[in-house]
Scaffold this motif. Structure first.
Motif, PDB file in Angstrom:
ATOM      1  N   ARG A  99     -26.672   9.885   8.630  1.00 17.88           N
ATOM      2  CA  ARG A  99     -26.942  10.048   7.196  1.00 17.88           C
ATOM      3  C   ARG A  99     -26.617  11.455   6.700  1.00 17.88           C
ATOM      4  NH1 ARG A  99     -30.588   6.880   9.512  1.00 17.88           N
ATOM      5  NH2 ARG A  99     -30.684   4.729   8.757  1.00 17.88           N
ATOM      6  N   ASN A 100     -25.698  12.116   7.388  1.00 12.13           N
ATOM      7  CA  ASN A 100     -25.197  13.415   6.929  1.00 12.13           C
ATOM      8  C   ASN A 100     -24.020  13.136   5.982  1.00 12.13           C
ATOM      9  OD1 ASN A 100     -24.116  15.972   6.564  1.00 12.13           O
ATOM     10  ND2 ASN A 100     -24.451  16.581   8.689  1.00 12.13           N
ATOM     11  N   PHE A 101     -24.331  13.002   4.684  1.00  9.42           N
ATOM     12  CA  PHE A 101     -23.321  12.523   3.736  1.00  9.42           C
ATOM     13  C   PHE A 101     -22.269  13.586   3.425  1.00  9.42           C
ATOM     14  CE2 PHE A 101     -27.037   9.847   3.027  1.00  9.42           C
ATOM     15  CZ  PHE A 101     -26.458   8.593   3.099  1.00  9.42           C
ATOM     16  N   GLU A 102     -22.606  14.883   3.533  1.00  7.88           N
ATOM     17  CA  GLU A 102     -21.580  15.910   3.378  1.00  7.88           C
ATOM     18  C   GLU A 102     -20.518  15.756   4.467  1.00  7.88           C
ATOM     19  OE1 GLU A 102     -24.777  16.419   3.329  1.00  7.88           O
ATOM     20  OE2 GLU A 102     -25.186  17.205   1.304  1.00  7.88           O
ATOM     21  N   LEU A 103     -20.978  15.473   5.690  1.00  4.81           N
ATOM     22  CA  LEU A 103     -20.044  15.275   6.795  1.00  4.81           C
ATOM     23  C   LEU A 103     -19.225  14.002   6.600  1.00  4.81           C
ATOM     24  CD1 LEU A 103     -19.331  16.758   9.397  1.00  4.81           C
ATOM     25  CD2 LEU A 103     -20.943  15.305  10.607  1.00  4.81           C
ATOM     26  N   TRP A 104     -19.856  12.963   6.059  1.00  4.73           N
ATOM     27  CA  TRP A 104     -19.109  11.732   5.764  1.00  4.73           C
ATOM     28  C   TRP A 104     -17.975  12.005   4.785  1.00  4.73           C
ATOM     29  CZ3 TRP A 104     -18.551   7.452   8.224  1.00  4.73           C
ATOM     30  CH2 TRP A 104     -19.571   6.907   8.993  1.00  4.73           C
ATOM     31  N   MET A 105     -18.248  12.808   3.765  1.00  3.10           N
ATOM     32  CA  MET A 105     -17.213  13.106   2.777  1.00  3.10           C
ATOM     33  C   MET A 105     -16.049  13.873   3.409  1.00  3.10           C
ATOM     34  SD  MET A 105     -17.752  11.744  -0.104  1.00  3.10           S
ATOM     35  CE  MET A 105     -18.982  11.092  -1.225  1.00  3.10           C
ATOM     36  N   LEU A 106     -16.372  14.854   4.273  1.00  8.27           N
ATOM     37  CA  LEU A 106     -15.311  15.600   4.963  1.00  8.27           C
ATOM     38  C   LEU A 106     -14.507  14.667   5.873  1.00  8.27           C
ATOM     39  CD1 LEU A 106     -17.303  18.829   5.919  1.00  8.27           C
ATOM     40  CD2 LEU A 106     -15.566  18.609   4.140  1.00  8.27           C
ATOM     41  N   TYR A 107     -15.210  13.791   6.559  1.00  8.47           N
ATOM     42  CA  TYR A 107     -14.541  12.842   7.451  1.00  8.47           C
ATOM     43  C   TYR A 107     -13.621  11.908   6.665  1.00  8.47           C
ATOM     44  CZ  TYR A 107     -14.133   9.187  11.033  1.00  8.47           C
ATOM     45  OH  TYR A 107     -13.654   8.274  11.931  1.00  8.47           O
ATOM     46  N   ILE A 108     -14.103  11.412   5.534  1.00  7.67           N
ATOM     47  CA  ILE A 108     -13.286  10.511   4.706  1.00  7.67           C
ATOM     48  C   ILE A 108     -12.060  11.244   4.171  1.00  7.67           C
ATOM     49  CG2 ILE A 108     -13.273   9.213   2.545  1.00  7.67           C
ATOM     50  CD1 ILE A 108     -16.233   8.523   3.144  1.00  7.67           C
ATOM     51  N   ASP A 109     -12.233  12.521   3.766  1.00  3.14           N
ATOM     52  CA  ASP A 109     -11.083  13.311   3.309  1.00  3.14           C
ATOM     53  C   ASP A 109     -10.028  13.418   4.404  1.00  3.14           C
ATOM     54  OD1 ASP A 109     -12.254  13.694   0.854  1.00  3.14           O
ATOM     55  OD2 ASP A 109     -13.132  15.631   1.369  1.00  3.14           O
ATOM     56  N   LEU A 110     -10.483  13.682   5.638  1.00  2.00           N
ATOM     57  CA  LEU A 110      -9.547  13.806   6.751  1.00  2.00           C
ATOM     58  C   LEU A 110      -8.829  12.485   7.010  1.00  2.00           C
ATOM     59  CD1 LEU A 110      -8.619  15.686   9.145  1.00  2.00           C
ATOM     60  CD2 LEU A 110     -10.380  14.567  10.492  1.00  2.00           C
ATOM     61  N   ILE A 111      -9.579  11.396   7.012  1.00  2.11           N
ATOM     62  CA  ILE A 111      -8.968  10.086   7.270  1.00  2.11           C
ATOM     63  C   ILE A 111      -7.981   9.728   6.162  1.00  2.11           C
ATOM     64  CG2 ILE A 111      -9.452   7.631   7.518  1.00  2.11           C
ATOM     65  CD1 ILE A 111     -10.280   9.278   9.913  1.00  2.11           C
ATOM     66  N   GLU A 112      -8.338  10.024   4.925  1.00  3.53           N
ATOM     67  CA  GLU A 112      -7.457   9.689   3.805  1.00  3.53           C
ATOM     68  C   GLU A 112      -6.138  10.446   3.886  1.00  3.53           C
ATOM     69  OE1 GLU A 112      -7.796   9.289  -1.068  1.00  3.53           O
ATOM     70  OE2 GLU A 112      -9.219  10.557   0.034  1.00  3.53           O
ATOM     71  N   LYS A 113      -6.183  11.677   4.422  1.00  5.54           N
ATOM     72  CA  LYS A 113      -4.981  12.504   4.458  1.00  5.54           C
ATOM     73  C   LYS A 113      -4.089  12.173   5.649  1.00  5.54           C
ATOM     74  CE  LYS A 113      -3.517  17.332   4.181  1.00  5.54           C
ATOM     75  NZ  LYS A 113      -3.970  18.741   4.081  1.00  5.54           N
ATOM     76  N   LYS A 118     -26.763  10.249  -2.584  1.00  2.17           N
ATOM     77  CA  LYS A 118     -25.538  10.584  -1.861  1.00  2.17           C
ATOM     78  C   LYS A 118     -24.872   9.320  -1.319  1.00  2.17           C
ATOM     79  CE  LYS A 118     -26.931  15.236  -0.456  1.00  2.17           C
ATOM     80  NZ  LYS A 118     -27.202  16.122   0.700  1.00  2.17           N
ATOM     81  N   TYR A 119     -25.688   8.388  -0.850  1.00  4.98           N
ATOM     82  CA  TYR A 119     -25.153   7.125  -0.339  1.00  4.98           C
ATOM     83  C   TYR A 119     -24.398   6.367  -1.433  1.00  4.98           C
ATOM     84  CZ  TYR A 119     -25.209   2.370   1.573  1.00  4.98           C
ATOM     85  OH  TYR A 119     -24.856   1.116   2.010  1.00  4.98           O
ATOM     86  N   ILE A 120     -24.947   6.359  -2.646  1.00  6.41           N
ATOM     87  CA  ILE A 120     -24.287   5.673  -3.761  1.00  6.41           C
ATOM     88  C   ILE A 120     -22.970   6.359  -4.118  1.00  6.41           C
ATOM     89  CG2 ILE A 120     -24.501   5.173  -6.231  1.00  6.41           C
ATOM     90  CD1 ILE A 120     -25.993   3.231  -4.395  1.00  6.41           C
ATOM     91  N   TYR A 121     -22.903   7.691  -3.973  1.00  7.42           N
ATOM     92  CA  TYR A 121     -21.634   8.378  -4.228  1.00  7.42           C
ATOM     93  C   TYR A 121     -20.562   7.937  -3.234  1.00  7.42           C
ATOM     94  CZ  TYR A 121     -23.529  11.481  -7.794  1.00  7.42           C
ATOM     95  OH  TYR A 121     -24.071  11.983  -8.954  1.00  7.42           O
ATOM     96  N   VAL A 122     -20.954   7.713  -1.985  1.00 10.39           N
ATOM     97  CA  VAL A 122     -19.993   7.187  -1.007  1.00 10.39           C
ATOM     98  C   VAL A 122     -19.531   5.791  -1.424  1.00 10.39           C
ATOM     99  CG1 VAL A 122     -19.689   6.494   1.395  1.00 10.39           C
ATOM    100  CG2 VAL A 122     -20.976   8.562   0.861  1.00 10.39           C
ATOM    101  N   CYS A 123     -20.452   4.962  -1.897  1.00  9.75           N
ATOM    102  CA  CYS A 123     -20.091   3.622  -2.367  1.00  9.75           C
ATOM    103  C   CYS A 123     -19.134   3.692  -3.563  1.00  9.75           C
ATOM    104  CB  CYS A 123     -21.355   2.847  -2.754  1.00  9.75           C
ATOM    105  SG  CYS A 123     -22.488   2.524  -1.392  1.00  9.75           S
ATOM    106  N   ILE A 124     -19.408   4.616  -4.481  1.00 12.16           N
ATOM    107  CA  ILE A 124     -18.532   4.770  -5.654  1.00 12.16           C
ATOM    108  C   ILE A 124     -17.131   5.172  -5.231  1.00 12.16           C
ATOM    109  CG2 ILE A 124     -18.150   6.207  -7.694  1.00 12.16           C
ATOM    110  CD1 ILE A 124     -21.190   6.212  -8.098  1.00 12.16           C
ATOM    111  N   ARG A 125     -17.064   6.073  -4.251  1.00 12.12           N
ATOM    112  CA  ARG A 125     -15.738   6.482  -3.773  1.00 12.12           C
ATOM    113  C   ARG A 125     -14.995   5.300  -3.150  1.00 12.12           C
ATOM    114  NH1 ARG A 125     -14.254  11.895  -0.259  1.00 12.12           N
ATOM    115  NH2 ARG A 125     -12.019  11.445  -0.050  1.00 12.12           N
ATOM    116  N   TYR A 126     -15.716   4.458  -2.441  1.00 14.37           N
ATOM    117  CA  TYR A 126     -15.105   3.259  -1.851  1.00 14.37           C
ATOM    118  C   TYR A 126     -14.587   2.328  -2.949  1.00 14.37           C
ATOM    119  CZ  TYR A 126     -14.688  -0.768   1.315  1.00 14.37           C
ATOM    120  OH  TYR A 126     -14.210  -1.835   2.051  1.00 14.37           O
TER     121      TYR A 126
END
Length: 691
Positions: A320-334, A365-373
């Motif tokens: 549930r470290n959502f800052e890390l999830w965002m960094l991870y998603i950025d890396l995967i997207e690139k 923060k969880y909902i922000y991840v859902c919105i990005r999805y």
């Protein structure tokens, strides 16, 4: 020994121990028997044999006693009787290892090698899984130099697929004999019986010492092919097996790099990472290799893989470290866009907060991840159906609407359906949101949508429901009235404003009513209802407790707006004009008098309350007003009435405090009633003088 229960000395531990030793029975030593002749020896041997036999009749299963019996016979130099005792004991229990060992050792000591060899052959046949017996046999034959027999014994033993110790001993034997081909043959059978990485590592180490580059590479390749095939058979139980295999791969890569075969090493890492893309050891090894021997592009790729692995490891421990999830998603997207959907699904599944009753920061923060999805699916993948399914999953399964909701998700869902032309679904979605979990943002979003669609009857219905939900929100009343104002329905707008200011109908706060009444005054002014606006100012004064600012605003309003007569003249003047904006109102003396009347009324009000501070504020505003709009005489008149500031000292609880006081000239002038009385007295005096 009895304890002393009286008042005597207490018994100590030392006394108890001494008493115990004093009562201990003395054991008499055995009588030493000296045997002087053959008859005495035979008598002694017969007596001992009789004792052993009588004991063994009672305790036949006591194999230790059988061994003592046999040792006695050996000491008497009677191997025939000793063998007989050993054989009788083996008939009792042939699985007792010490019995076999003592029997074999006795034959070896007696230099009866053939007897010992026969015994060992019987022993390994009877107990083929007892390594000690095999080692005993092998040591005997090797010490006698019978290498062929030793080799055949090892072959017989290894045919039973024993533990690693037997194979290692066979290999060590062949190495002592310097039979390298035999060693390789043993290893080939060894790895079939024990297909583990550590066994292959032993073979590889042997080849590094006694072989050449080709043989080492051949064994490495054979090892990897064999171990990978075994891993697929083992399945999920092969975690430790896989770790050993990865260690072997890294060893192979280091060896190839040491031999300057960088291309082979790079290919090896590439193939391994394709099979085990998330293995930490492989990624570290690949990164270190690329840093030492790789190119700029490969180094960057290795670093990216390293970052990806670290993110994944951290997310395993902190899901549930959502800052890390965002960094991870950025890396995967690139760098890994084909994995985006899987990563999002994993985030939605594993990172969902456990607390279903509190709208915590984790939930936001969880909902922000859902919105990005959602945005990724709609904008990047253009998967409209999947996006709609995830919206439904969010509102039906994930968000616990019983305890809290997220307005943003409902509004986004509605706008999503608008973009795809399904207006009925939009109304159904937002209507459901209002019914299940009404919130201000949902009402606002729904109202904005209906306004854009120009469905004003629906907008009125929504405003009415909004006011039922939150009647104490002044912004809702103002927005509703402004809607009617924009629709040129002044009567409906006036009714809404009036209804919001009624105490018995709506429980608005004082600040909210102030906001509404200010907007109401502006509305009446724009609509030309100046008398209504003046009445509202009276209501405004009463609402604010007759604030000085409202008095001043009221006075300026009287100056800046036309009277009824002026308004009628303006309407007659503009009757024939098409552009009403060309007529501008210019204040006259009537407006000045109306404004001065309000200022004077405020001064009288504060004088009656003895409120010198607010009275001073009114005088200052009055003076500024006259300076801007009045004549010189009016300015002088107000200036003469301005108060004088003086400093006074007052004592409060024994402490002197200085404060500012005001002296108003209006308070020192004689009143009209006292002047009239003085004139009456003067007239009476004059009349008396004439008489």
């Amino acid at each position: 020994m009895e304890a002393d229960t009286g008042t005597g000395d207490q018994i100590t531990v030392d006394q108890i121990i001494q008493d115990a030793f004093s009562r201990k029975k003395q054991i008499k030593p055995l009588t030493k028997v000296d045997i002087l002749d053959l008859d005495e020896l035979r008598e002694f041997q017969g007596r001992k044999r009789k004792e052993f036999e009588s004991y063994l009749k009672r305790n036949r299963l006591d194999l230790r006693q059988w061994i003592r019996y046999a040792i006695f016979e050996i000491e008497q130099h009677d191997m025939r009787r000793a063998r007989s005792v050993f054989e009788r004991a083996l008939l009792v229990d042939s699985t007792f290892i010490p019995l076999w060992i003592r029997y074999i050792d006795s034959e070896i000591k007696a230099k009866c090698i053939n007897h010992a060899r026969n015994l060992l052959d019987r022993a390994v046949t009877t107990l083929p899984r007892v390594d000690k017996l095999w080692y005993k046999y092998l040591i005997l034959e090797e010490s006698l130099g019978n290498n062929d027999i030793v080799r055949s014994l090892f072959a017989k033993w290894c045919s039973l697929e024993p533990g690693s110790g037997a194979w290692d001993s066979f290999i060590e034997f062949e190495i002592r004999q310097e039979m390298w081909e035999n060693v390789r043959d043993v290893y080939s059978r060894y790895v079939r019986a024990h297909p583990f990485a550590k066994v292959w590592s032993k073979w590889i180490q042997f080849e590094k010492t006694n072989g050449n580059t080709d043989t080492v590479r051949k064994v490495y390749s054979l090892a990897l092919d064999t171990l990978v095939s075994y891993e697929s058979v083992l399945g999920k139980t092969a975690d430790t097996y896989t770790d050993d295999l990865i260690t072997l791969i890294l060893s192979y890569a280091d060896w190839e790099a040491a031999n300057q075969e960088y291309e082979r090493c790079s290919v090896l890492f590439k193939i391994s990472l394709e099979k085990w893309p998330n293995n930490a050891l492989l990624m570290d090894g690949s990164m270190n290799f690329e840093k030492k021997f790789g190119k700029a592009s490969t180094i960057n790729e290795a670093i990216v893989h390293g970052r990806k692995r670290k993110y994944e490891e951290s997310l395993m421990t902190e899901p549930r470290n959502f800052e890390l999830w965002m960094l991870y998603i950025d890396l995967i997207e690139k760098y890994f866009p084909d994995q985006m959907v899987d990563v999002f699904e994993r985030a939605i599944t594993t990172a969902r907060p456990t607390d279903q009753k509190v709208k915590s920061f984790e939930w936001r923060k969880y909902i922000y991840v859902c919105i990005r999805y959602l945005t990724y699916m709609e904008l990047e993948l253009n998967e409209v159906n999947k996006c709609r399914e995830f919206y439904q999953r969010l509102v039906n399964e994930i968000i616990p609407h019983k305890y809290f909701t997220f307005s943003k998700i409902w509004i986004m869902y509605g706008k999503f359906e608008v973009r795809h032309g399904d207006i009925s679904s939009v109304r159904r979605i937002l209507g459901r949101a209002i019914g299940m979990c009404p919130k201000n943002k949902i009402f606002k979003g729904y109202i904005e949508l209906e306004i854009k669609l120009k469905e004003f009857d629906r907008v009125r219905t929504l405003f009415e429901k909004y006011l039922v939900f939150n009647p104490s929100n002044s912004k809702v009343w103002i927005d509703y009235a402004e809607l009617e104002e924009n629709l040129d329905d002044e009567e409906r707008a006036r009714m809404i404003y009036d209804l919001s200011l009624r105490d018995y109908s709506v429980s608005l706060s004082k600040e909210s009513k102030v906001q509404i009444i200010e907007r109401f005054i502006n509305f009446e002014t724009d609509a030309g209802g100046y008398d209504n606006a003046r009445k509202l100012y009276r209501q405004f004064l009463d609402l604010t407790g007759y604030s000085a600012k409202v008095w001043i605003s009221y006075a300026m309003y009287e100056y800046s707006t036309p009277t009824n007569a002026q308004s009628a003249k303006m309407q007659e003047a503009t009757a024939d004009l098409e552009d009403l904006d060309e007529i501008e109102f210019e204040p006259t003396i009537e407006n000045l008098r109306a404004a001065r009347k309000i200022y004077e009324e405020a001064l009288v009000y504060y004088k009656r309350l003895d409120d010198k501070k607010n009275r001073m504020l009114i005088f200052e505003a009055y003076q500024q007003f006259e300076n801007n709009f009045g004549s010189t005489e009016d300015q002088e008149g107000v200036k003469a009435r301005m108060p004088t500031r003086i400093s006074k000292i007052i004592q409060e609880q024994g402490v002197e405090r200085e404060y500012i006081d005001y002296i108003f000239p209006d308070d020192t002038k004689p009143s009209i009633s006292s002047t009239s009385k003085l004139l009456q007295l003067a007239k009476k005096w004059k009349k008396d003088q004439e008489n």
